[in-house]
Design a protein around this motif. Sequence first.
Motif, PDB file in Angstrom:
ATOM      1  N   ARG A 303       0.830  -1.214   0.000  1.00  0.00           N
ATOM      2  CA  ARG A 303       0.000   0.000   0.000  1.00  0.00           C
ATOM      3  C   ARG A 303       0.856   1.253   0.000  1.00  0.00           C
ATOM      4  N   LEU A 304       1.976   1.207   0.741  1.00  0.00           N
ATOM      5  CA  LEU A 304       2.832   2.379   0.844  1.00  0.00           C
ATOM      6  C   LEU A 304       3.888   2.432  -0.249  1.00  0.00           C
ATOM      7  N   GLY A 305       4.017   1.377  -1.026  1.00  0.00           N
ATOM      8  CA  GLY A 305       5.022   1.358  -2.088  1.00  0.00           C
ATOM      9  C   GLY A 305       6.435   1.194  -1.567  1.00  0.00           C
ATOM     10  N   LYS A 306       6.574   0.664  -0.352  1.00  0.00           N
ATOM     11  CA  LYS A 306       7.896   0.464   0.230  1.00  0.00           C
ATOM     12  C   LYS A 306       8.394  -0.943  -0.083  1.00  0.00           C
ATOM     13  N   GLN A 307       9.690  -1.153   0.135  1.00  0.00           N
ATOM     14  CA  GLN A 307      10.279  -2.462  -0.152  1.00  0.00           C
ATOM     15  C   GLN A 307      10.690  -3.209   1.096  1.00  0.00           C
ATOM     16  N   ASN A 308      10.841  -2.535   2.211  1.00  0.00           N
ATOM     17  CA  ASN A 308      11.256  -3.251   3.418  1.00  0.00           C
ATOM     18  C   ASN A 308      10.706  -2.570   4.664  1.00  0.00           C
ATOM     19  N   GLU A 309      10.667  -3.348   5.747  1.00  0.00           N
ATOM     20  CA  GLU A 309      10.176  -2.850   7.035  1.00  0.00           C
ATOM     21  C   GLU A 309      10.748  -3.755   8.113  1.00  0.00           C
ATOM     22  N   VAL A 310      10.989  -3.198   9.273  1.00  0.00           N
ATOM     23  CA  VAL A 310      11.520  -3.957  10.401  1.00  0.00           C
ATOM     24  C   VAL A 310      10.358  -4.462  11.249  1.00  0.00           C
ATOM     25  N   ALA A 311      10.398  -5.761  11.615  1.00  0.00           N
ATOM     26  CA  ALA A 311       9.307  -6.358  12.396  1.00  0.00           C
ATOM     27  C   ALA A 311       9.893  -7.335  13.399  1.00  0.00           C
ATOM     28  N   PHE A 312       9.049  -7.750  14.367  1.00  0.00           N
ATOM     29  CA  PHE A 312       9.444  -8.687  15.406  1.00  0.00           C
ATOM     30  C   PHE A 312       8.781 -10.032  15.147  1.00  0.00           C
ATOM     31  N   PHE A 313       9.598 -11.102  15.173  1.00  0.00           N
ATOM     32  CA  PHE A 313       9.096 -12.468  15.072  1.00  0.00           C
ATOM     33  C   PHE A 313       9.904 -13.340  16.020  1.00  0.00           C
ATOM     34  N   SER A 314       9.208 -14.156  16.786  1.00  0.00           N
ATOM     35  CA  SER A 314       9.844 -15.107  17.700  1.00  0.00           C
ATOM     36  C   SER A 314      10.842 -14.421  18.626  1.00  0.00           C
ATOM     37  N   GLY A 315      10.538 -13.204  19.028  1.00  0.00           N
ATOM     38  CA  GLY A 315      11.397 -12.496  19.966  1.00  0.00           C
ATOM     39  C   GLY A 315      12.615 -11.845  19.343  1.00  0.00           C
TER      40      GLY A 315
END
Length: 615
Positions: A303-315
């Motif tokens: 939606r934002l036209g971005k290619q990457n983002e930082v997220a949290f998975f499994s701590g």
Amino acid sequence: MEEKKRERTSMLLNVVYLISIAVAGSVTTAMATHLWINRKIIEPDLSLFLLAGLWVWIVAQIGECIFSLVAVKVVFYKVKLIGIGTVGAAWLGFCRQFLEGKNKNDYRRFILLVAFPVLFILATFIPAFERWVWPEFHIAANNLILESAAGPGYYMFVAYTAVLVAAGFIFVIRSTVRTRTLIFSRMVPFLIAAVFSMGAGAADFALKDQFASYRLLPLALSLSSLTVIYYLRLRYFRSVPLARHVVIESMSDSLIVLSPDHTVVYMNPAAHELFGVPPIMIIGHKLEGALQGLGMIIERLGRLGKQNEVAFFSGNIFDVRLSLIRNRGGRIINKVIVLRDVTELKRAEDNLRRMKEQLELKVDERTAELADINTALKAEIGVRQKAEEELQASLEEKNVLLGELHHRVKNNLQVVSSLLKLQGNYITDPKARELFDISVSRIRSIALVHEKLYRSEDISRTQFSDYLSELVHSVVFSHSSKADGVEVKVEVDPVFLDIDKSILSGLIVNELVINSLKHAFPESTEHGTASARIISVGFTVAKGYYSLTVGDNGRGFPEGFDPRRSSSLGMKIIATLVNQLKGTIEFSSGPGSHVRILFPRGDVDETPGSSETAT
């Protein structure tokens, strides 16, 4: 006649049958070998054992048809059943791998499943057990195929193999129900091959009398194996790069491939491990339903036209990167998600940020300290500048006073010199008159030093080359009566000497030049050279010492002359002056007389290497 015609027809059918099986078996063998050579690229590697079982089945069928002895046909018949058992076990393992992905227990399960049919057939080489499985064997009417009467053991073997094949079908059906059409479309080639082979086997069992004991199953197996091989080759040699096993399967980053509508079509082992969900629960499902958190991130990136983002998975912290794969027409055909664990990197960045903040705080504190020190230094510099200005003023005043002092001393010495000169005019005794002249010369040499200091910018030192040159010419001019025809050569290195060394050196030169004018050149030419009369004065700078030389080309020192025992006042004055300079003196003659004086530079107190000599 009819009998021979039937025999020729039977032989022709046998040849066609054997050629068909041989060609199908050869092609299957070639393509299966190609897959085996490139086995690392194929994901469900138990498919290779499935093809191996089919190959053993076909080759054993060919051997059974070629050899005529019943005992040999029996051996190939049993080997064929080993291939059948291998196909059943490999089919079940292949379905599990294809639908759920590889597992470290796949080979263990396959060995356990294939062990029963292999050991069962090997046990039939025991006659008693063989009769329990096949009460009897006989050659079929076409003289190619071996037929047997089925015993209880044979039905048990067939039932076991059928259960394995049916279990594989059950896996396919269950996966199709769960994942709708995706898994089913991927399994269609294998299902067609399996159903085709099973249909051929059923036709052989039900219509064997109508086909003159010919078997359709070997041909069906060849075609089925070709279908499986072609599909595997198409899928893993064209659709997937050859480096997939090395790169995608072994990469530490998690990789997920989506269809344009966000249906998961592939996950590498790292992704399975990260989310802890079996592939069958994710592949074929919508990303938003299977992995809701990741699905929301991908939807937001799109939606934002971005290619990457930082997220949290499994701590842990992950960098989620989305890439779009387009065909030549620019239409999106796949979306690739790569999740890279950047936890350590973020921690390092946090540590660096904290260290930067601490460093900036210390820099600010140190800057404030330095500002205070700078202020104090400026105040101290101001005080020192004022003191330096006062000191400079005092020094300039002192220099003026010293210059005035040298000027007055010079004037006083000139007055004394003039008085002595006037007094000398009243003296009639030549020797007394000469003593007065020498004393006047000595006073003038001292006055000349003070004159040079008065005229110099540095009142503590004199330019010795200028002073010495002027001094020598002044002495020669003062004794012009004795200097007729005498040439004076002065060679002095450019050097500054302090007032004490200048006065002492000037007095020594004064005495030596006067001595040369008085004694070196006779009035007549009997004892000397009349062509040239030369007095040379030199002053050089050596390493650690000064060298002062005065010489002439006159008649030299008298024979037996010892300067150290001379009662001459001039020689005593010279010796006293050399001692004050802490130097040494050397006398030499032939031709002419020569004096060399060495004395240390600066504060050097050592005596020169040469000793005092007289020649």
